[in-house]
Design a protein around this motif. Structure first.
Motif, PDB file in Angstrom:
ATOM      1  N   MET A  91     -14.262  75.344 -42.057  1.00  0.00           N
ATOM      2  CA  MET A  91     -13.565  74.144 -42.675  1.00  0.00           C
ATOM      3  C   MET A  91     -13.519  74.052 -44.018  1.00  0.00           C
ATOM      4  SD  MET A  91     -14.586  71.130 -39.882  1.00  0.00           S
ATOM      5  CE  MET A  91     -15.102  71.646 -38.377  1.00  0.00           C
ATOM      6  N   SER A  92     -12.612  73.188 -44.368  1.00  0.00           N
ATOM      7  CA  SER A  92     -12.472  72.816 -45.748  1.00  0.00           C
ATOM      8  C   SER A  92     -13.599  71.953 -46.280  1.00  0.00           C
ATOM      9  CB  SER A  92     -10.927  72.154 -46.047  1.00  0.00           C
ATOM     10  OG  SER A  92     -10.908  71.488 -47.195  1.00  0.00           O
ATOM     11  N   GLU A  93     -13.684  71.620 -47.402  1.00  0.00           N
ATOM     12  CA  GLU A  93     -15.049  70.909 -47.979  1.00  0.00           C
ATOM     13  C   GLU A  93     -14.139  69.393 -48.054  1.00  0.00           C
ATOM     14  OE1 GLU A  93     -14.713  70.491 -52.462  1.00  0.00           O
ATOM     15  OE2 GLU A  93     -13.954  72.571 -52.090  1.00  0.00           O
ATOM     16  N   TYR A  94     -12.700  69.077 -47.451  1.00  0.00           N
ATOM     17  CA  TYR A  94     -12.335  68.073 -47.419  1.00  0.00           C
ATOM     18  C   TYR A  94     -12.212  67.489 -46.118  1.00  0.00           C
ATOM     19  CZ  TYR A  94     -10.540  69.051 -52.082  1.00  0.00           C
ATOM     20  OH  TYR A  94     -10.477  69.211 -53.308  1.00  0.00           O
ATOM     21  N   PHE A  95     -12.805  68.376 -45.063  1.00  0.00           N
ATOM     22  CA  PHE A  95     -12.837  67.955 -43.675  1.00  0.00           C
ATOM     23  C   PHE A  95     -14.151  68.398 -43.210  1.00  0.00           C
ATOM     24  CE2 PHE A  95     -11.539  68.908 -39.214  1.00  0.00           C
ATOM     25  CZ  PHE A  95     -11.585  67.488 -38.527  1.00  0.00           C
ATOM     26  N   GLU A  96     -14.972  67.606 -42.999  1.00  0.00           N
ATOM     27  CA  GLU A  96     -16.545  67.919 -42.376  1.00  0.00           C
ATOM     28  C   GLU A  96     -16.638  66.715 -41.406  1.00  0.00           C
ATOM     29  OE1 GLU A  96     -18.964  68.840 -45.631  1.00  0.00           O
ATOM     30  OE2 GLU A  96     -17.824  70.350 -46.419  1.00  0.00           O
ATOM     31  N   LYS A  97     -17.454  66.778 -40.526  1.00  0.00           N
ATOM     32  CA  LYS A  97     -17.713  65.733 -39.870  1.00  0.00           C
ATOM     33  C   LYS A  97     -18.559  64.687 -40.353  1.00  0.00           C
ATOM     34  CE  LYS A  97     -15.929  67.228 -35.612  1.00  0.00           C
ATOM     35  NZ  LYS A  97     -14.742  66.661 -35.211  1.00  0.00           N
ATOM     36  N   SER A  98     -19.273  65.248 -41.458  1.00  0.00           N
ATOM     37  CA  SER A  98     -20.071  64.182 -42.154  1.00  0.00           C
ATOM     38  C   SER A  98     -19.329  63.255 -43.039  1.00  0.00           C
ATOM     39  CB  SER A  98     -21.161  64.955 -43.024  1.00  0.00           C
ATOM     40  OG  SER A  98     -20.485  65.799 -43.936  1.00  0.00           O
ATOM     41  N   ASP A  99     -18.049  63.750 -43.188  1.00  0.00           N
ATOM     42  CA  ASP A  99     -17.177  62.894 -44.074  1.00  0.00           C
ATOM     43  C   ASP A  99     -17.165  61.143 -43.563  1.00  0.00           C
ATOM     44  OD1 ASP A  99     -16.483  65.178 -45.399  1.00  0.00           O
ATOM     45  OD2 ASP A  99     -14.378  65.216 -44.593  1.00  0.00           O
ATOM     46  N   LYS A 100     -17.317  60.994 -42.471  1.00  0.00           N
ATOM     47  CA  LYS A 100     -17.234  59.728 -41.939  1.00  0.00           C
ATOM     48  C   LYS A 100     -18.465  58.976 -42.274  1.00  0.00           C
ATOM     49  CE  LYS A 100     -15.000  61.053 -37.408  1.00  0.00           C
ATOM     50  NZ  LYS A 100     -14.759  61.029 -36.246  1.00  0.00           N
ATOM     51  N   THR A 101     -19.466  59.630 -42.854  1.00  0.00           N
ATOM     52  CA  THR A 101     -20.649  58.704 -43.374  1.00  0.00           C
ATOM     53  C   THR A 101     -20.047  58.045 -44.604  1.00  0.00           C
ATOM     54  OG1 THR A 101     -21.525  60.412 -44.799  1.00  0.00           O
ATOM     55  CG2 THR A 101     -22.351  60.444 -42.603  1.00  0.00           C
ATOM     56  N   PHE A 102     -19.019  58.179 -45.292  1.00  0.00           N
ATOM     57  CA  PHE A 102     -18.477  57.573 -46.519  1.00  0.00           C
ATOM     58  C   PHE A 102     -18.013  56.179 -46.006  1.00  0.00           C
ATOM     59  CE2 PHE A 102     -19.258  61.969 -47.952  1.00  0.00           C
ATOM     60  CZ  PHE A 102     -19.944  61.739 -49.246  1.00  0.00           C
ATOM     61  N   THR A 103     -17.786  56.074 -44.788  1.00  0.00           N
ATOM     62  CA  THR A 103     -17.363  54.995 -44.454  1.00  0.00           C
ATOM     63  C   THR A 103     -18.228  53.606 -45.103  1.00  0.00           C
ATOM     64  OG1 THR A 103     -16.370  55.790 -42.504  1.00  0.00           O
ATOM     65  CG2 THR A 103     -16.638  53.277 -42.290  1.00  0.00           C
ATOM     66  N   ARG A 104     -19.408  54.160 -45.035  1.00  0.00           N
ATOM     67  CA  ARG A 104     -20.314  53.222 -45.688  1.00  0.00           C
ATOM     68  C   ARG A 104     -20.067  52.257 -46.989  1.00  0.00           C
ATOM     69  NH1 ARG A 104     -22.418  58.043 -47.063  1.00  0.00           N
ATOM     70  NH2 ARG A 104     -23.103  58.399 -49.223  1.00  0.00           N
ATOM     71  N   VAL A 105     -19.345  53.024 -47.645  1.00  0.00           N
ATOM     72  CA  VAL A 105     -18.578  52.539 -48.925  1.00  0.00           C
ATOM     73  C   VAL A 105     -18.093  51.236 -48.520  1.00  0.00           C
ATOM     74  CG1 VAL A 105     -17.262  52.693 -51.125  1.00  0.00           C
ATOM     75  CG2 VAL A 105     -18.779  54.368 -50.240  1.00  0.00           C
ATOM     76  N   TYR A 106     -16.844  51.677 -47.373  1.00  0.00           N
ATOM     77  CA  TYR A 106     -15.987  50.261 -47.014  1.00  0.00           C
ATOM     78  C   TYR A 106     -16.832  49.353 -46.482  1.00  0.00           C
ATOM     79  CZ  TYR A 106     -11.765  53.654 -46.903  1.00  0.00           C
ATOM     80  OH  TYR A 106     -10.667  54.414 -47.480  1.00  0.00           O
ATOM     81  N   LYS A 129     -19.618  48.381 -47.501  1.00  0.00           N
ATOM     82  CA  LYS A 129     -20.301  47.652 -48.454  1.00  0.00           C
ATOM     83  C   LYS A 129     -19.518  46.822 -49.444  1.00  0.00           C
ATOM     84  CE  LYS A 129     -23.181  48.272 -52.520  1.00  0.00           C
ATOM     85  NZ  LYS A 129     -23.395  49.240 -53.800  1.00  0.00           N
ATOM     86  N   GLU A 130     -18.390  47.445 -49.765  1.00  0.00           N
ATOM     87  CA  GLU A 130     -17.497  47.030 -50.788  1.00  0.00           C
ATOM     88  C   GLU A 130     -16.451  45.886 -49.918  1.00  0.00           C
ATOM     89  OE1 GLU A 130     -18.516  47.211 -53.666  1.00  0.00           O
ATOM     90  OE2 GLU A 130     -19.861  48.726 -53.567  1.00  0.00           O
ATOM     91  N   THR A 131     -15.748  46.287 -48.811  1.00  0.00           N
ATOM     92  CA  THR A 131     -14.619  45.584 -48.340  1.00  0.00           C
ATOM     93  C   THR A 131     -14.971  45.424 -46.702  1.00  0.00           C
ATOM     94  OG1 THR A 131     -13.422  47.797 -48.421  1.00  0.00           O
ATOM     95  CG2 THR A 131     -13.002  46.496 -50.123  1.00  0.00           C
ATOM     96  N   PRO A 132     -15.949  44.824 -46.464  1.00  0.00           N
ATOM     97  CA  PRO A 132     -16.277  44.797 -44.849  1.00  0.00           C
ATOM     98  C   PRO A 132     -15.029  43.859 -44.264  1.00  0.00           C
ATOM     99  CG  PRO A 132     -17.610  43.276 -46.303  1.00  0.00           C
ATOM    100  CD  PRO A 132     -17.088  44.176 -47.149  1.00  0.00           C
ATOM    101  N   ASP A 133     -14.677  43.057 -44.852  1.00  0.00           N
ATOM    102  CA  ASP A 133     -13.613  42.239 -44.327  1.00  0.00           C
ATOM    103  C   ASP A 133     -12.414  42.966 -43.919  1.00  0.00           C
ATOM    104  OD1 ASP A 133     -13.324  42.479 -47.054  1.00  0.00           O
ATOM    105  OD2 ASP A 133     -12.165  40.358 -47.043  1.00  0.00           O
ATOM    106  N   ILE A 134     -11.925  43.737 -44.988  1.00  0.00           N
ATOM    107  CA  ILE A 134     -10.764  44.341 -44.577  1.00  0.00           C
ATOM    108  C   ILE A 134     -11.041  45.608 -43.659  1.00  0.00           C
ATOM    109  CG2 ILE A 134      -9.109  46.105 -45.823  1.00  0.00           C
ATOM    110  CD1 ILE A 134      -9.507  44.636 -48.421  1.00  0.00           C
ATOM    111  N   LEU A 135     -12.146  46.311 -43.610  1.00  0.00           N
ATOM    112  CA  LEU A 135     -12.666  47.239 -42.643  1.00  0.00           C
ATOM    113  C   LEU A 135     -12.453  46.551 -41.401  1.00  0.00           C
ATOM    114  CD1 LEU A 135     -13.539  50.162 -41.957  1.00  0.00           C
ATOM    115  CD2 LEU A 135     -15.869  49.289 -42.494  1.00  0.00           C
ATOM    116  N   ALA A 136     -13.107  45.540 -41.156  1.00  0.00           N
ATOM    117  CA  ALA A 136     -13.165  44.846 -39.722  1.00  0.00           C
ATOM    118  C   ALA A 136     -11.746  44.487 -39.368  1.00  0.00           C
ATOM    119  CB  ALA A 136     -14.042  43.505 -40.079  1.00  0.00           C
ATOM    120  N   ALA A 137     -10.790  44.015 -40.362  1.00  0.00           N
ATOM    121  CA  ALA A 137      -9.617  43.831 -39.845  1.00  0.00           C
ATOM    122  C   ALA A 137      -8.578  44.999 -39.450  1.00  0.00           C
ATOM    123  CB  ALA A 137      -8.594  43.208 -40.928  1.00  0.00           C
ATOM    124  N   PHE A 138      -8.871  45.983 -40.372  1.00  0.00           N
ATOM    125  CA  PHE A 138      -8.221  47.500 -40.014  1.00  0.00           C
ATOM    126  C   PHE A 138      -8.764  47.794 -38.536  1.00  0.00           C
ATOM    127  CE2 PHE A 138      -8.349  52.226 -39.901  1.00  0.00           C
ATOM    128  CZ  PHE A 138      -6.887  52.271 -39.846  1.00  0.00           C
TER     129      PHE A 138
END
Length: 113
Positions: free
Chosen positions: A1-16, A18-27
């Protein structure tokens, strides 16, 4: 797999989260409404096949991963996945053909006749 597509990529959702929880919830609520199993005019299998075709067209590996699996869970078979891929391919190629005509228009070297 490419470095741009790893199952662990989903862990970066933590940034959303932390930084924009209202937008993440709406999405998340919007996405959930679009792909709810019941209560829509287009059956879920077809919505997932549409999403797969769009993912192929935009070349989003995350969308291809999720929506191919979700389409199968919703009852799609390999023939339907293949046709969705061909639909995406035709639209993408058609877009190239149609937008290629702009080269003639924008170059200003064509004859209007």
């Amino acid at each position: 797999m490419s470095e741009y597509f790893e199952k662990s990529d989903k862990t970066f959702t933590r940034v959303y989260k932390k930084e924009t929880p209202d937008i993440l919830a709406a999405f998340a609520a919007f996405d959930e409404a679009v792909f709810q199993a019941e209560g829509r005019e287009i059956p879920l299998k077809y919505r997932e096949l549409i999403a797969l075709a769009v993912g192929i067209t935009t070349q989003c590996v995350y969308c291809i991963d999720a929506h191919s699996q979700n389409a199968v869970k919703a009852g799609a078979n390999e023939a339907e996945l293949a046709e969705a891929a061909w639909v995406a391919t035709a639209i993408r190629a058609g877009g190239g053909y149609a937008h290629g005509r702009l080269a003639f228009k924008l170059a200003g070297t064509h004859d209007h006749g």
